[in-house]
Design a protein around this motif. Structure first.
Motif, mmCIF file in Angstrom:
data_model
loop_
_atom_site.group_PDB
_atom_site.id
_atom_site.type_symbol
_atom_site.label_atom_id
_atom_site.label_comp_id
_atom_site.label_asym_id
_atom_site.label_seq_id
_atom_site.Cartn_x
_atom_site.Cartn_y
_atom_site.Cartn_z
ATOM 1 N N ASP A 325 1.222 -1.500 0.161
ATOM 2 C CA ASP A 325 0.037 -0.492 0.547
ATOM 3 C C ASP A 325 1.366 1.566 -0.351
ATOM 4 N N SER A 326 1.867 1.467 -1.419
ATOM 5 C CA SER A 326 2.240 2.258 -1.058
ATOM 6 C C SER A 326 1.934 3.511 -2.550
ATOM 7 N N ILE A 327 2.445 5.132 -2.204
ATOM 8 C CA ILE A 327 1.892 5.691 -2.715
ATOM 9 C C ILE A 327 2.918 6.442 -3.728
ATOM 10 N N PRO A 328 3.420 5.801 -5.629
ATOM 11 C CA PRO A 328 3.691 5.609 -6.173
ATOM 12 C C PRO A 328 5.209 7.461 -6.392
ATOM 13 N N TRP A 329 6.471 7.415 -6.395
ATOM 14 C CA TRP A 329 6.714 8.121 -6.694
ATOM 15 C C TRP A 329 7.852 8.361 -7.631
ATOM 16 N N PHE A 330 8.798 8.938 -8.486
ATOM 17 C CA PHE A 330 9.718 9.082 -9.009
ATOM 18 C C PHE A 330 10.651 10.383 -9.495
ATOM 19 N N TRP A 331 11.110 10.618 -10.042
ATOM 20 C CA TRP A 331 12.426 12.176 -9.962
ATOM 21 C C TRP A 331 12.587 11.934 -11.875
ATOM 22 N N SER A 332 13.298 12.870 -12.270
ATOM 23 C CA SER A 332 13.605 13.116 -13.380
ATOM 24 C C SER A 332 15.141 14.856 -13.437
ATOM 25 N N ASP A 333 16.055 14.129 -13.327
ATOM 26 C CA ASP A 333 17.335 15.695 -13.030
ATOM 27 C C ASP A 333 17.399 15.806 -14.786
ATOM 28 N N GLN A 334 17.325 17.295 -15.117
ATOM 29 C CA GLN A 334 17.836 17.286 -16.305
ATOM 30 C C GLN A 334 18.558 19.065 -16.672
ATOM 31 N N TYR A 335 18.877 18.954 -16.572
ATOM 32 C CA TYR A 335 20.693 19.903 -16.815
ATOM 33 C C TYR A 335 20.575 20.360 -14.989
ATOM 34 N N ASP A 336 20.175 21.550 -14.557
ATOM 35 C CA ASP A 336 20.032 22.063 -13.487
ATOM 36 C C ASP A 336 18.637 22.069 -12.977
ATOM 37 N N ILE A 337 17.863 21.400 -13.894
ATOM 38 C CA ILE A 337 16.493 21.092 -12.432
ATOM 39 C C ILE A 337 16.085 19.253 -12.179
ATOM 40 N N LYS A 338 15.357 19.850 -11.269
ATOM 41 C CA LYS A 338 15.122 18.070 -10.592
ATOM 42 C C LYS A 338 13.830 18.395 -10.503
ATOM 43 N N LEU A 339 13.308 17.566 -10.920
ATOM 44 C CA LEU A 339 11.198 17.281 -11.212
ATOM 45 C C LEU A 339 11.278 15.594 -10.104
ATOM 46 N N GLN A 340 10.526 16.171 -8.784
ATOM 47 C CA GLN A 340 10.146 14.975 -8.305
ATOM 48 C C GLN A 340 9.059 15.407 -8.364
ATOM 49 N N MET A 341 8.334 13.326 -8.517
ATOM 50 C CA MET A 341 6.900 13.302 -8.655
ATOM 51 C C MET A 341 6.090 12.136 -8.017
ATOM 52 N N VAL A 342 5.199 13.336 -7.042
ATOM 53 C CA VAL A 342 4.162 12.027 -6.161
ATOM 54 C C VAL A 342 3.476 11.964 -6.664
ATOM 55 N N GLY A 343 2.900 10.601 -6.523
ATOM 56 C CA GLY A 343 1.698 10.205 -7.003
ATOM 57 C C GLY A 343 1.359 9.695 -8.224
ATOM 58 N N LEU A 344 -0.171 9.448 -9.167
ATOM 59 C CA LEU A 344 -0.540 9.218 -9.971
ATOM 60 C C LEU A 344 -1.244 10.033 -10.917
ATOM 61 N N SER A 345 -1.078 10.457 -11.737
ATOM 62 C CA SER A 345 -2.162 12.174 -11.896
ATOM 63 C C SER A 345 -3.185 11.770 -13.254
ATOM 64 N N GLN A 346 -3.208 9.714 -13.655
ATOM 65 C CA GLN A 346 -4.213 10.041 -14.353
ATOM 66 C C GLN A 346 -5.336 10.208 -14.055
#
Length: 416
Positions: A325-346
């Motif tokens: 029973d976990s909330i999904p999370w992800f991340w992406s690094d591009q240049y000097d940008i760190k994107l952190q994502m949590v949950g599912l947007s669908q």
């Protein structure tokens, strides 16, 4: 199940990436005293996958700097690591697996952590083009690094504008390549994020000198010596000394299919990660599992899911009653940008954007009516943390307060 019974049993794990390695370690922590055998076709000691398209690609480090665990740690936990070994078949009736050389290995419990592999599109000429690489393994990175170090011309075409394609484009640009990204959809990241986020990353790459082109359906690749020409259905053509393929993944489900396990968009598992066979579990990218928070089945390609499922599987194998029973999370690094994502947007029908003083720091909050589904946080760890807690605890957010930057971004100030 007693410790004596554990001591007599064998657990075989197929796949030694994040899911398989963490499951093996967790089994020991849960009290499994029997044998643990970890098979993987990759001959290299198991390593972290997410950095491959990011910092590992742009560094000069060897894979030894990127290992999940040291070789000694496997020995300490008495885990038999069988690398460079293919498993060709599972026989659930007599509880054995057959290796590529015909050797038979018996098991009491079996864990499938088979993951996924890159899709190589059936584009005419792609199979005979020069310097074509996906980015899924350490060997892929080695091949790309070698090209960047030895090629006089560094014109790169990236096929696919998802996160892997964009991360690789950013890394190669940093290494001095001339990069073009070709995306067949009308916007990059179309399947996973809102149009506003697509625009942000499109502009980010443009500002760093990467040409990102959408509505580009690659039709054919032609080759002359060491040079390729990528032709799209609209008649446009692009020279490529190297081609990076970031067109998605196939689930490695063939072993499970041949073993007659239930397959639904991946290997179907229950809340304990058990498959349709009581003695076989599956974890990580290859699984199709029920998420209680979102009340639907999902398949995730993420380290978080792999690690969380590995712990659940280990506990279940050791006779406990865990529930995933976990909330999904992800991340992406591009240049000097760190994107952190949590949950599912669908399923979202409204987004709220909170902008901070720094133009490269903002967050996108995805709602289905009043329910917060997910948050994309750009250079904004606070939004990621608050979003995570809000989603997990099903907090109701006041959308007007959320966008009011005169209010500090704190959970108690943005609640309805």
């Amino acid at each position: 199940m007693s410790g004596t019974e554990f001591n007599k049993q064998v657990c075989v794990i197929i796949g030694a990436s994040h899911a398989g390695v963490n499951c093996a370690t967790a089994l020991r922590r849960e009290g499994w005293e029997g044998e643990i055998i970890l098979f993987d076709a990759d001959p290299v000691l198991p390593y972290h996958k997410p950095p491959l398209s990011k910092v590992y690609l742009t560094s000069e480090d060897g894979i030894d700097k990127n290992l999940l665990k040291s070789e000694e740690s496997y020995e300490k936990d008495n885990i038999r690591l069988r690398l460079g070994v293919w498993v060709s078949e599972i026989n659930p009736d007599n509880k054995t697996v057959t290796l590529g050389d015909g050797t038979i290995q018996a098991y009491d419990k079996l864990v499938l952590a088979t993951g996924a592999r890159p899709i190589i599109p059936g584009i005419s000429g792609l199979d005979t083009a020069k310097n074509v690489f996906p980015l899924r393994s350490a060997q892929n990175v080695t091949d790309i690094r070698n090209f960047m170090q030895t090629s006089a011309q560094k014109r790169v075409v990236v096929i696919g504008g998802g996160y892997i394609g964009l991360e690789t484009a950013a890394s190669l640009k940093k290494l001095g390549a001339e990069v073009v990204v070709l995306e067949r959809e009308s916007r990059i990241l179309a399947r996973v994020t809102a149009p506003e986020m697509s625009t942000f990353f499109h502009d980010l790459h443009h500002n760093h000198g990467v040409e990102v082109l959408t509505n580009k359906n690659v039709a054919v690749v032609e080759n002359w010596g060491n040079t390729n020409e990528v032709a799209c259905a609209d008649g446009s053509r692009y020279i490529a000394d190297m081609i990076i393929v970031g067109a998605g993944i196939f689930v490695n489900k063939e072993l499970a299919e041949k073993a007659n396990l239930t397959i639904e968009n991946g290997i179907l598992v229950d809340e304990t990660t058990r498959t349709s066979d009581a003695n076989i579990y599956a974890i990580g990218d290859c699984t199709y599992h029920f998420n209680p928070h979102y009340q639907r089945h999902i398949r995730l390609e993420s380290v978080q899911n792999a690690v969380d499922q590995s712990k659940v599987a280990a506990a279940a194998i050791c006779g406990k009653q865990p529930v995933y029973d976990s909330i999904p999370w992800f991340w992406s690094d591009q240049y000097d940008i760190k994107l952190q994502m949590v949950g599912l947007s669908q399923g979202y029908n409204q987004i709220v954007i909170r902008k901070e003083e720094n133009p490269n720091s903002f967050s996108v909050w995805y709602f289905q009516d009043e329910t917060l589904l997910s948050v994309d946080a750009v250079n904004n760890a606070k939004a990621y943390v608050i979003g995570t807690k809000s989603i997990k605890d099903r907090k109701i957010i006041d959308k007007v307060k959320l966008t009011d930057t005169s209010l500090p971004l704190k959970l108690d100030t943005i609640l309805a």
